[in-house]
Structure formats: C-alpha cells, structure tokens
Design an enzyme around this catalytic site. Structure first.
Site, PDB file in Angstrom:
ATOM      1  N   GLY A  25     -16.917 -58.991 -25.587  1.00 19.25           N
ATOM      2  CA  GLY A  25     -17.030 -57.667 -24.958  1.00 19.25           C
ATOM      3  C   GLY A  25     -17.959 -57.740 -23.763  1.00 19.25           C
ATOM      4  O   GLY A  25     -18.632 -58.765 -23.548  1.00 19.25           O
ATOM      5  N   LEU A  26     -17.988 -56.662 -23.008  1.00 18.37           N
ATOM      6  CA  LEU A  26     -18.780 -56.645 -21.780  1.00 18.37           C
ATOM      7  C   LEU A  26     -20.283 -56.744 -22.064  1.00 18.37           C
ATOM      8  O   LEU A  26     -20.729 -56.455 -23.178  1.00 18.37           O
ATOM      9  CB  LEU A  26     -18.487 -55.361 -20.998  1.00 18.37           C
ATOM     10  N   SER A  27     -21.029 -57.110 -21.050  1.00 16.19           N
ATOM     11  CA  SER A  27     -22.484 -57.180 -21.169  1.00 16.19           C
ATOM     12  C   SER A  27     -23.033 -55.810 -21.564  1.00 16.19           C
ATOM     13  O   SER A  27     -22.632 -54.790 -20.996  1.00 16.19           O
ATOM     14  CB  SER A  27     -23.077 -57.606 -19.818  1.00 16.19           C
ATOM     15  N   GLY A  28     -23.908 -55.801 -22.540  1.00 13.96           N
ATOM     16  CA  GLY A  28     -24.529 -54.545 -22.973  1.00 13.96           C
ATOM     17  C   GLY A  28     -23.691 -53.749 -23.957  1.00 13.96           C
ATOM     18  O   GLY A  28     -24.111 -52.676 -24.409  1.00 13.96           O
ATOM     19  N   GLY A  41     -23.033 -54.455 -27.016  1.00 14.38           N
ATOM     20  CA  GLY A  41     -23.685 -54.432 -28.335  1.00 14.38           C
ATOM     21  C   GLY A  41     -23.488 -55.685 -29.174  1.00 14.38           C
ATOM     22  O   GLY A  41     -23.817 -55.702 -30.357  1.00 14.38           O
ATOM     23  N   THR A  64     -24.997 -58.713 -29.252  1.00  9.82           N
ATOM     24  CA  THR A  64     -26.222 -59.296 -29.804  1.00  9.82           C
ATOM     25  C   THR A  64     -26.836 -58.377 -30.854  1.00  9.82           C
ATOM     26  O   THR A  64     -27.256 -58.837 -31.925  1.00  9.82           O
ATOM     27  CB  THR A  64     -27.250 -59.543 -28.681  1.00  9.82           C
ATOM     28  N   SER A 104     -17.249 -63.905 -23.171  1.00  8.35           N
ATOM     29  CA  SER A 104     -15.969 -64.631 -23.284  1.00  8.35           C
ATOM     30  C   SER A 104     -14.807 -63.802 -22.744  1.00  8.35           C
ATOM     31  O   SER A 104     -13.951 -63.351 -23.511  1.00  8.35           O
ATOM     32  CB  SER A 104     -15.715 -65.096 -24.723  1.00  8.35           C
TER      33      SER A 104
HETATM   34  P1  ADP Z   1     -24.576 -57.464 -25.479  1.00  8.36           P
HETATM   35  O1  ADP Z   1     -25.093 -58.485 -26.451  1.00  8.36           O
HETATM   36  O2  ADP Z   1     -23.147 -57.078 -25.753  1.00  8.36           O
HETATM   37  O3  ADP Z   1     -24.833 -57.820 -24.052  1.00  8.36           O
HETATM   38  P2  ADP Z   1     -26.824 -55.884 -26.392  1.00  8.36           P
HETATM   39  O4  ADP Z   1     -26.690 -56.008 -27.875  1.00  8.36           O
HETATM   40  O5  ADP Z   1     -27.826 -56.757 -25.716  1.00  8.36           O
HETATM   41  O6  ADP Z   1     -25.377 -56.089 -25.741  1.00  8.36           O
HETATM   42  O7  ADP Z   1     -27.142 -54.362 -26.015  1.00  8.36           O
HETATM   43  C1  ADP Z   1     -26.441 -53.279 -26.600  1.00  8.36           C
HETATM   44  C2  ADP Z   1     -27.225 -51.948 -26.443  1.00  8.36           C
HETATM   45  O8  ADP Z   1     -26.418 -50.883 -26.930  1.00  8.36           O
HETATM   46  C3  ADP Z   1     -28.524 -51.912 -27.212  1.00  8.36           C
HETATM   47  O9  ADP Z   1     -29.487 -51.242 -26.424  1.00  8.36           O
HETATM   48  C4  ADP Z   1     -28.158 -51.074 -28.460  1.00  8.36           C
HETATM   49  O10 ADP Z   1     -29.270 -50.392 -28.984  1.00  8.36           O
HETATM   50  C5  ADP Z   1     -27.126 -50.102 -27.898  1.00  8.36           C
HETATM   51  N1  ADP Z   1     -26.150 -49.605 -28.922  1.00  8.36           N
HETATM   52  C6  ADP Z   1     -25.823 -48.303 -29.129  1.00  8.36           C
HETATM   53  N2  ADP Z   1     -24.932 -48.169 -30.119  1.00  8.36           N
HETATM   54  C7  ADP Z   1     -24.680 -49.402 -30.571  1.00  8.36           C
HETATM   55  C8  ADP Z   1     -23.846 -49.917 -31.600  1.00  8.36           C
HETATM   56  N3  ADP Z   1     -23.061 -49.147 -32.373  1.00  8.36           N
HETATM   57  N4  ADP Z   1     -23.829 -51.253 -31.778  1.00  8.36           N
HETATM   58  C9  ADP Z   1     -24.589 -52.060 -31.007  1.00  8.36           C
HETATM   59  N5  ADP Z   1     -25.399 -51.649 -30.013  1.00  8.36           N
HETATM   60  C10 ADP Z   1     -25.458 -50.314 -29.799  1.00  8.36           C
END
Ligand code: ADP
Length: 184
Positions: free
Chosen positions: A11-14, A16, A18, A85
């Site tokens: 999925g896209l950056s940010g 969720g 991680t 990915s």
């Molecule tokens: P990625 O690893 O995809 O780049 P991160 O996990 O670093 O994304 O960041 C995701 C952000 O979204 C965090 O600030 C998290 O608190 C927020 N968030 C809100 N709802 C959710 C959810 N259901 N699952 C995961 N993250 C969430």
C-alpha cells in the site's frame, strides 16, 4: 503452534503497513508465535541501502526481501513484510518464491494520506522536492485479488490488526485463541 507464512502488506506510504504489522507482531509474540517483522524503511537502511526508487531498484528491493522471507517462512516463522511494493509483478514473484503467502492491501485515500503525512513526504512530493514518489508521480498497481483489504480511512488500528490475526486463524496458520475478544 504456528505454520510458516509471509503476510505481505502492500500500500501507499503512510497507509498503515508498519503500524498494523507492529500491532500484529506484538499480539503474536505475546501468544508465543515465532514472528519477524521486515519493514521497508528499516530494510532500506540496511540490506538494501544501495538501492533507490527506479523500477529496477524497487524490484531488486522486493527480490532481496522475498529471499529472506522465504528462508524464515520455511522454518515456521510468521513473517510480516511491510513494503509499498507498487508493482504487481514483483508481488506475484514474491508469492511464487515464498509459497506460503498472504497479500494484505492496506488502503487509504490520497486525501487521508496527504492529511496524515506521517513522514512529511507527501508535502515534499507535492512540492516537487522528492521525485518518483509512489501515488504522486510514480505508479501504484493495486492488488487484483488480495487475501484481505484493510481500509485505514475507516478502521481503527486495533480493528485492522485484529482482522489480520483473524485471517491467520481462518487460514490455519495460527491457532485460535479464546482470550482474543470477539469483534461482533
Ligand atoms: P506505512 O507503513 O504504510 O508507511 P505507517 O504505519 O508508518 O504507514 O503510518 C500510518 C499512520 O496512519 C499512523 O500515523 C497511524 O496511526 C495512522 N492510522 C490510522 N488508522 C489506522 C489503521 N486502521 N491502521 C493503521 N494505521 C492507521
């Protein structure tokens, strides 16, 4: 007891990846399940620090990670792999190589991602300070038949993590635990 499997979060950056993977990791560890987290940001500072963001380098990144995930998976570990990915073909190659593989599409709208901007990268990408940023000026190919779609626009982190654990249980990779509260 657990059977080895790689849970591949894309999925896209940010979106969720991680955050969810860490929650799943903690829950499984608590239950005594052998688990390992492979995270894109960490891998890019270690195993793949020589790689950039061209398609070729992104493919290499996924190839190396798949190799490691395959070794762990065949030794009974639940591997949580969190990587943007963006290319379908690379994810399919990972599935073929690893064998025991579940694809989880961690989805959020671009509006939400820009609003969250956890790492400040969308602001930079939209300002043209970063190039080849997935979802802005680089492609993201959505999974066609993911094993699970998690919409983090609408779900809490806890709900999302629970759904991944439920998937692992349903597919027989981990044993159901009565102590895990029912969501219904
Ligand atoms: P990625 O690893 O995809 O780049 P991160 O996990 O670093 O994304 O960041 C995701 C952000 O979204 C965090 O600030 C998290 O608190 C927020 N968030 C809100 N709802 C959710 C959810 N259901 N699952 C995961 N993250 C969430």
């Amino acid at each position: 007891m657990a059977r080895g499997v790689t849970v591949w979060f894309t999925g896209l950056s940010g979106a969720g990846k991680t955050t969810i993977a860490r929650r799943v990791e903690a829950a499984l560890r608590e239950r005594g399940v052998p688990v390992e987290l492979l995270d894109g940001d960490v891998v890019r500072q270690s195993l793949c620090r020589d790689l950039g963001f061209s398609r070729e380098d992104r493919d290499r990144n996924i190839e190396r990670v798949s190799f490691v995930a395959k070794l762990l998976t065949r030794h009974g570990v639940v591997v949580l792999a969190a990587f943007i990915s963006p290319y379908r073909a690379a994810r399919e190659a990972a599935r073929r190589e690893i064998g025991s593989f579940l694809e989880v599409y961690v989805k959020a709208s671009l509006d939400t991602l820009v609003r969250r901007d956890v790492k400040g990268l969308y602001r930079k990408a939209l300002a043209g300070e970063i190039r080849n940023f997935t979802g802005i000026d680089d492609p993201y190919e959505e999974p066609e038949q993911p094993d699970l779609v998690i919409e983090t626009d609408h779900e809490t982190e806890e709900e999302s993590a629970r759904r991944v654990i439920a998937l692992l249980q349903e597919r027989g990779f981990i044993e159901p635990v009565r102590a895990w509260p029912r969501s219904t």
